[in-house]
Design a protein around this motif. Structure first.
Motif, PDB file in Angstrom:
ATOM      1  N   MET A  75       5.610 -25.408  41.681  1.00 31.72           N
ATOM      2  CA  MET A  75       6.275 -26.262  42.632  1.00 31.72           C
ATOM      3  C   MET A  75       6.914 -25.400  43.714  1.00 31.72           C
ATOM      4  SD  MET A  75       9.222 -29.087  41.996  1.00 31.72           S
ATOM      5  CE  MET A  75       8.285 -30.395  41.293  1.00 31.72           C
ATOM      6  N   ASP A  76       6.099 -24.804  44.551  1.00 34.34           N
ATOM      7  CA  ASP A  76       6.564 -23.943  45.631  1.00 34.34           C
ATOM      8  C   ASP A  76       6.903 -24.720  46.892  1.00 34.34           C
ATOM      9  OD1 ASP A  76       4.203 -21.478  44.566  1.00 34.34           O
ATOM     10  OD2 ASP A  76       6.355 -21.570  44.174  1.00 34.34           O
ATOM     11  N   GLU A  77       6.636 -26.009  46.897  1.00 36.99           N
ATOM     12  CA  GLU A  77       6.876 -26.841  48.056  1.00 36.99           C
ATOM     13  C   GLU A  77       8.378 -26.916  48.350  1.00 36.99           C
ATOM     14  OE1 GLU A  77       6.615 -31.561  49.024  1.00 36.99           O
ATOM     15  OE2 GLU A  77       5.131 -30.691  47.700  1.00 36.99           O
ATOM     16  N   HIS A  78       8.722 -26.653  49.627  1.00 37.95           N
ATOM     17  CA  HIS A  78      10.128 -26.719  50.044  1.00 37.95           C
ATOM     18  C   HIS A  78      10.535 -28.176  50.235  1.00 37.95           C
ATOM     19  CE1 HIS A  78      13.909 -25.816  51.967  1.00 37.95           C
ATOM     20  NE2 HIS A  78      13.577 -26.627  52.954  1.00 37.95           N
ATOM     21  N   ILE A  79      11.607 -28.568  49.580  1.00 42.03           N
ATOM     22  CA  ILE A  79      12.142 -29.915  49.740  1.00 42.03           C
ATOM     23  C   ILE A  79      13.361 -29.808  50.637  1.00 42.03           C
ATOM     24  CG2 ILE A  79      13.190 -31.883  48.545  1.00 42.03           C
ATOM     25  CD1 ILE A  79      11.563 -31.019  46.065  1.00 42.03           C
ATOM     26  N   PRO A  80      13.372 -30.537  51.744  1.00 37.13           N
ATOM     27  CA  PRO A  80      14.539 -30.466  52.638  1.00 37.13           C
ATOM     28  C   PRO A  80      15.828 -30.829  51.890  1.00 37.13           C
ATOM     29  CG  PRO A  80      12.748 -31.729  53.645  1.00 37.13           C
ATOM     30  CD  PRO A  80      12.357 -31.460  52.213  1.00 37.13           C
ATOM     31  N   PRO A  81      16.921 -30.116  52.158  1.00 34.59           N
ATOM     32  CA  PRO A  81      18.189 -30.400  51.471  1.00 34.59           C
ATOM     33  C   PRO A  81      18.620 -31.859  51.578  1.00 34.59           C
ATOM     34  CG  PRO A  81      18.364 -28.338  52.654  1.00 34.59           C
ATOM     35  CD  PRO A  81      17.042 -28.944  53.040  1.00 34.59           C
ATOM     36  N   VAL A  82      18.326 -32.503  52.704  1.00 37.93           N
ATOM     37  CA  VAL A  82      18.703 -33.909  52.857  1.00 37.93           C
ATOM     38  C   VAL A  82      17.953 -34.777  51.849  1.00 37.93           C
ATOM     39  CG1 VAL A  82      18.600 -35.887  54.435  1.00 37.93           C
ATOM     40  CG2 VAL A  82      19.370 -33.673  55.271  1.00 37.93           C
ATOM     41  N   GLU A  83      16.684 -34.504  51.630  1.00 38.67           N
ATOM     42  CA  GLU A  83      15.899 -35.257  50.659  1.00 38.67           C
ATOM     43  C   GLU A  83      16.387 -34.966  49.240  1.00 38.67           C
ATOM     44  OE1 GLU A  83      13.047 -37.650  48.738  1.00 38.67           O
ATOM     45  OE2 GLU A  83      13.929 -37.690  50.731  1.00 38.67           O
ATOM     46  N   ALA A  84      16.671 -33.695  48.953  1.00 32.59           N
ATOM     47  CA  ALA A  84      17.188 -33.342  47.623  1.00 32.59           C
ATOM     48  C   ALA A  84      18.534 -34.032  47.384  1.00 32.59           C
ATOM     49  CB  ALA A  84      17.334 -31.831  47.502  1.00 32.59           C
ATOM     50  N   ALA A  85      19.379 -34.059  48.400  1.00 36.41           N
ATOM     51  CA  ALA A  85      20.689 -34.702  48.276  1.00 36.41           C
ATOM     52  C   ALA A  85      20.538 -36.207  48.047  1.00 36.41           C
ATOM     53  CB  ALA A  85      21.529 -34.442  49.524  1.00 36.41           C
ATOM     54  N   ARG A  86      19.623 -36.840  48.750  1.00 35.76           N
ATOM     55  CA  ARG A  86      19.399 -38.275  48.603  1.00 35.76           C
ATOM     56  C   ARG A  86      18.945 -38.602  47.178  1.00 35.76           C
ATOM     57  NH1 ARG A  86      15.583 -41.848  48.281  1.00 35.76           N
ATOM     58  NH2 ARG A  86      13.874 -40.397  48.574  1.00 35.76           N
ATOM     59  N   ARG A  87      17.969 -37.851  46.704  1.00 33.76           N
ATOM     60  CA  ARG A  87      17.445 -38.104  45.361  1.00 33.76           C
ATOM     61  C   ARG A  87      18.511 -37.827  44.298  1.00 33.76           C
ATOM     62  NH1 ARG A  87      11.775 -35.452  44.511  1.00 33.76           N
ATOM     63  NH2 ARG A  87      11.889 -36.743  42.649  1.00 33.76           N
ATOM     64  N   LEU A  88      19.260 -36.745  44.478  1.00 34.32           N
ATOM     65  CA  LEU A  88      20.309 -36.407  43.519  1.00 34.32           C
ATOM     66  C   LEU A  88      21.382 -37.490  43.497  1.00 34.32           C
ATOM     67  CD1 LEU A  88      21.574 -34.451  41.508  1.00 34.32           C
ATOM     68  CD2 LEU A  88      22.599 -33.251  43.454  1.00 34.32           C
ATOM     69  N   ARG A  89      21.789 -37.960  44.665  1.00 27.21           N
ATOM     70  CA  ARG A  89      22.800 -39.021  44.740  1.00 27.21           C
ATOM     71  C   ARG A  89      22.333 -40.255  43.987  1.00 27.21           C
ATOM     72  NH1 ARG A  89      22.832 -43.426  47.253  1.00 27.21           N
ATOM     73  NH2 ARG A  89      21.170 -42.841  48.688  1.00 27.21           N
ATOM     74  N   MET A  90      21.073 -40.622  44.175  1.00 22.23           N
ATOM     75  CA  MET A  90      20.539 -41.802  43.508  1.00 22.23           C
ATOM     76  C   MET A  90      20.496 -41.620  41.994  1.00 22.23           C
ATOM     77  SD  MET A  90      17.600 -42.815  46.311  1.00 22.23           S
ATOM     78  CE  MET A  90      16.623 -43.674  45.117  1.00 22.23           C
ATOM     79  N   VAL A  91      20.074 -40.451  41.547  1.00 26.44           N
ATOM     80  CA  VAL A  91      19.984 -40.188  40.109  1.00 26.44           C
ATOM     81  C   VAL A  91      21.374 -40.157  39.481  1.00 26.44           C
ATOM     82  CG1 VAL A  91      19.378 -38.426  38.397  1.00 26.44           C
ATOM     83  CG2 VAL A  91      17.755 -39.031  40.200  1.00 26.44           C
ATOM     84  N   VAL A  92      22.326 -39.502  40.150  1.00 28.42           N
ATOM     85  CA  VAL A  92      23.689 -39.425  39.620  1.00 28.42           C
ATOM     86  C   VAL A  92      24.300 -40.830  39.554  1.00 28.42           C
ATOM     87  CG1 VAL A  92      26.034 -38.587  40.098  1.00 28.42           C
ATOM     88  CG2 VAL A  92      24.091 -37.022  40.253  1.00 28.42           C
ATOM     89  N   ALA A  93      24.082 -41.645  40.573  1.00 31.64           N
ATOM     90  CA  ALA A  93      24.609 -43.016  40.565  1.00 31.64           C
ATOM     91  C   ALA A  93      23.995 -43.815  39.416  1.00 31.64           C
ATOM     92  CB  ALA A  93      24.340 -43.690  41.906  1.00 31.64           C
ATOM     93  N   HIS A  94      22.692 -43.665  39.222  1.00 35.41           N
ATOM     94  CA  HIS A  94      22.029 -44.386  38.134  1.00 35.41           C
ATOM     95  C   HIS A  94      22.537 -43.896  36.774  1.00 35.41           C
ATOM     96  CE1 HIS A  94      18.947 -46.811  36.258  1.00 35.41           C
ATOM     97  NE2 HIS A  94      18.619 -45.774  35.511  1.00 35.41           N
ATOM     98  N   LEU A  95      22.723 -42.603  36.637  1.00 36.58           N
ATOM     99  CA  LEU A  95      23.241 -42.051  35.386  1.00 36.58           C
ATOM    100  C   LEU A  95      24.662 -42.554  35.129  1.00 36.58           C
ATOM    101  CD1 LEU A  95      22.678 -40.160  33.019  1.00 36.58           C
ATOM    102  CD2 LEU A  95      23.518 -38.274  34.418  1.00 36.58           C
TER     103      LEU A  95
END
Length: 150
Positions: A1-21
């Motif tokens: 998984m060498d693909e760079h994920i923009p920090p904004v996208e990582a933050a969005r996904r993390l926020r959603m996962v943390v909220a769901h958790l």
């Protein structure tokens, strides 16, 4: 998984996962034995455990709610023997709220129940490599949290 994920996208996904958790923690069932504490009570117990005696207004501020919202929750907790209000010696208008022994026991039981639920989910759904990756990600998240409060 060498693909760079923009920090904004990582933050969005993390926020959603943390909220769901967090929602799952609220619905996973908290409390000791057959008694299930409302999550609002568990939150207050955790706050008092971490910060010590606080007034109703201070508890409300920590939770980002109005004191009028915290009042009924604290009264119910006091009636259940989870917390006790005392008179402040230097300012008789203040009534700090503290954990009772029962409140501490219920808070610890609720914490253990949430941790057991999460540990079981990790064990059932992640293999050993994924569990190591999760541990490493947790260390990174802790580093982010530490850097934003210093």
């Amino acid at each position: 998984m060498d693909e760079h994920i923009p920090p904004v996208e990582a933050a969005r996904r993390l926020r959603m996962v943390v909220a769901h958790l967090a929602r799952r923690f609220r619905t996973a069932g908290v409390g000791a034995g057959t008694s299930r504490l409302p999550f609002s009570h568990v939150v207050v117990l955790e706050i008092l455990d971490r910060q010590g005696a606080l007034t109703a207004a201070e508890i409300a501020a920590v939770q980002n709610v109005r004191p009028q919202t915290a009042g009924p929750v604290l009264r119910a907790m006091e009636d259940a023997g989870l917390v006790v209000r005392t008179q402040d010696a230097s300012d008789r208008r203040k009534q700090p709220v503290t954990l009772t022994e029962l409140g501490r026991e219920e808070m610890l039981a609720a914490r253990m129940e949430r941790e057991r639920w999460l540990a079981s989910a990790i064990d059932q759904h992640l293999n050993a490599d994924e569990q190591r990756t999760l541990h490493e990600a947790t260390l990174l998240l802790e580093r982010i949290v530490r850097s934003t409060i210093e």
